[in-house]
Enzyme design. Structure first.
Site, PDB file in Angstrom:
ATOM      1  N   VAL A 108      38.541  68.801  63.310  1.00 41.83           N
ATOM      2  CA  VAL A 108      39.756  68.004  63.274  1.00 41.83           C
ATOM      3  C   VAL A 108      40.377  68.176  61.901  1.00 41.83           C
ATOM      4  O   VAL A 108      39.689  68.119  60.883  1.00 41.83           O
ATOM      5  CB  VAL A 108      39.473  66.510  63.534  1.00 41.83           C
ATOM      6  CG1 VAL A 108      40.772  65.707  63.530  1.00 41.83           C
ATOM      7  CG2 VAL A 108      38.726  66.327  64.849  1.00 41.83           C
ATOM      8  N   CYS A 109      41.698  68.431  61.876  1.00 38.01           N
ATOM      9  CA  CYS A 109      42.439  68.511  60.619  1.00 38.01           C
ATOM     10  C   CYS A 109      41.852  69.619  59.732  1.00 38.01           C
ATOM     11  O   CYS A 109      41.520  70.701  60.216  1.00 38.01           O
ATOM     12  CB  CYS A 109      42.426  67.143  59.949  1.00 38.01           C
ATOM     13  SG  CYS A 109      43.616  66.924  58.612  1.00 38.01           S
ATOM     14  N   ASN A 110      41.697  69.351  58.437  1.00 36.81           N
ATOM     15  CA  ASN A 110      41.199  70.386  57.537  1.00 36.81           C
ATOM     16  C   ASN A 110      39.690  70.525  57.569  1.00 36.81           C
ATOM     17  O   ASN A 110      39.107  71.227  56.739  1.00 36.81           O
ATOM     18  CB  ASN A 110      41.685  70.154  56.109  1.00 36.81           C
ATOM     19  CG  ASN A 110      41.183  68.859  55.498  1.00 36.81           C
ATOM     20  OD1 ASN A 110      40.685  67.994  56.214  1.00 36.81           O
ATOM     21  ND2 ASN A 110      41.326  68.718  54.196  1.00 36.81           N
ATOM     22  N   THR A 128      44.980  74.091  61.703  1.00 38.35           N
ATOM     23  CA  THR A 128      44.555  73.006  60.835  1.00 38.35           C
ATOM     24  C   THR A 128      45.800  72.209  60.472  1.00 38.35           C
ATOM     25  O   THR A 128      46.888  72.490  60.985  1.00 38.35           O
ATOM     26  CB  THR A 128      43.847  73.556  59.575  1.00 38.35           C
ATOM     27  OG1 THR A 128      43.343  72.466  58.793  1.00 38.35           O
ATOM     28  CG2 THR A 128      44.784  74.399  58.726  1.00 38.35           C
TER      29      THR A 128
END
Length: 322
Positions: A108-110, A128
Site C-alpha cells: 500500500v502506498c510507498n 505507488t
C-alpha cells in the site's frame, strides 16, 4: 476456507494503510461468513506497541521471524517513515522471507519501496503514491513504474497508490476471492467506490519540471504559468526568450525535461483545473480562460493528463465556498 492476511508494520507507518484494508477484509468476512472470510495477523520486526505516523499505537502481537505459513496475502503498508526503513535489513529480509511463503504479495502506498528493496518488484509493473513514483523508478530501474494507476497486479504481486488506495486494493482482492458482487456489497457498506473513476494523477499537484539554469527560461516559465491565454506557441516563446526556434526548443527541453508544447499544455490544464475547483464557470468559459480554447479541447486534455472528465473532476473537487 478462511484466508490468512499478514500485514507488515513499522514505526511511523500510515495508519490508514493498515486499517483501510483491515476494515475491507473484516466486512467481507461478515458477509461471506467467518469460515470463508479472512484472518488478519499484524507483524513487525519486534512485537509490542508500534506507533503510526498519526500517533495512534497498534499492539502488534507477532515478530516477523515468528510468522510461518501458510499465508494467503502479505500486505506491506507504507508511510512517511518508509525511507528511513528501507535500510533496515531485518525488516526487508523479513518481508522477503514472508513473500516466499505467501500466495499473494501486496503493498500500500510507498510500501512499494520496501518490496522493491527486497527485489520483489524487479521486472514487474508497479505503482505507488504519486509523490514517490519518481523515487521508485530512479532507485529501482528494474521496476516498470506506472504513476497513474490506483492499483496494479503483475502476477501474484499487487501494488497500490497512495493511502486510501489500499481500500481499492483490498476490494480487488476480495473480488478475486469471492466475486464482484461480494466486493460491491463491501464497497457499499464502506461508502466507497468499487472501481474509482480515473487514476491517481487527478489528485496530484501540478506537473513538476526541473528549474532551468538559464534565467530567461525561468522567467519564461513564470510567464507561461501566469498568462495561459497569451500566444504560447514555440515561435512566440522563442521570440520572447530572444532565441531561434530550434535553439529555444532544444534548450527548453534539455533544461526542464519536457518540450515547450508539453509544458504549455500541462500549464493550461492546471489553470483549467484551478478554475474548475474555484468557480462555477461553464466548461466553455473555463476552456477559454485557461487558454485551451474550446470545451472539446478541455475534455481531451483532461482525459489525457488525469484520466477523468472535467465535469467529474469538478463534482469531486470543487470548493464548497464557490
Amino acid at each position: 476456507m478462511r484466508r490468512r492476511v499478514v500485514a507488515v508494520t513499522f514505526e511511523g507507518f500510515q495508519n490508514l494503510d493498515l486499517t483501510g484494508p483491515a476494515d475491507v477484509f473484516a466486512l467481507a468476512s461478515l458477509i461471506v461468513g467467518e469460515s470463508r472470510g479472512y484472518r488478519l495477523d499484524v507483524a513487525a520486526v519486534r512485537p509490542g506497541p508500534v506507533t503510526a505516523g498519526n500517533g495512534v499505537a497498534t499492539l502488534v502481537p507477532l515478530a516477523l521471524h515468528q510468522v510461518t505459513g501458510p499465508i494467503d496475502t502479505l500486505v506491506v503498508v507504507g508511510g512517511l517513515a518508509v525511507p528511513a526503513h528501507v535500510a533496515d535489513g531485518e525488516l526487508v529480509s523479513g518481508i522477503s522471507r514472508l513473500a516466499g511463503i505467501a500466495d499473494r504479495v501486496s503493498s500500500v502506498c510507498n510500501g512499494a519501496l520496501l518490496l522493491a528493496e527486497a527485489g520483489l518488484l524487479d521486472g514487474r509493473r508497479a505503482t505507488t503514491h504519486w509523490l514517490t513514483a519518481q523515487e521508485l523508478g530512479d532507485r529501482y530501474p528494474a521496476v516498470e513504474v506506472d504513476a497513474d494507476r490506483i492499483y496494479i497486479r503483475d502476477g501474484n504481486v499487487w501494488t497500490s497508490a497512495g493511502v486510501t488506495a489500499g481500500i481499492d486494493l483490498a476490494l480487488a482482492l476480495v473480488a478475486e476471492d469471492h466475486g464482484h458482487e461480494i466486493a460491491r456489497h463491501v464497497a457499499r457498506g464502506l461508502v466507497v467506490y468499487l472501481h474509482r473513476p480515473g487514476g491517481q494523477s487527478q489528485f496530484s499537484t501540478p506537473m513538476r519540471t526541473a528549474v532551468p539554469r538559464n534565467e530567461p527560461l525561468r522567467e519564461l516559465q513564470t510567464f507561461i504559468d501566469g498568462n495561459p491565454t497569451e500566444d504560447l506557441s514555440v515561435p512566440a516563446l522563442a521570440r520572447r526568450a530572444g532565441m531561434s526556434e530550434r535553439h529555444f526548443s532544444r534548450l527548453f527541453t534539455e533544461q526542464t525535461g519536457v518540450s515547450p508544447g508539453r509544458y504549455v499544455e500541462r500549464s493550461r490544464a492546471d489553470a483549467a483545473r484551478r478554475l474548475l475547483e474555484r468557480t462555477g464557470h461553464p466548461l466553455d468559459r473555463v476552456a477559454r480562460e485557461s487558454g485551451l480554447g474550446a470545451a472539446e479541447t478541455l475534455y481531451r486534455v483532461f482525459r489525457r493528463h488525469w484520466r477523468t472528465a472535467p465535469g467529474d473532476y469538478r463534482r469531486r473537487f470543487r470548493s464548497k465556498q464557490t
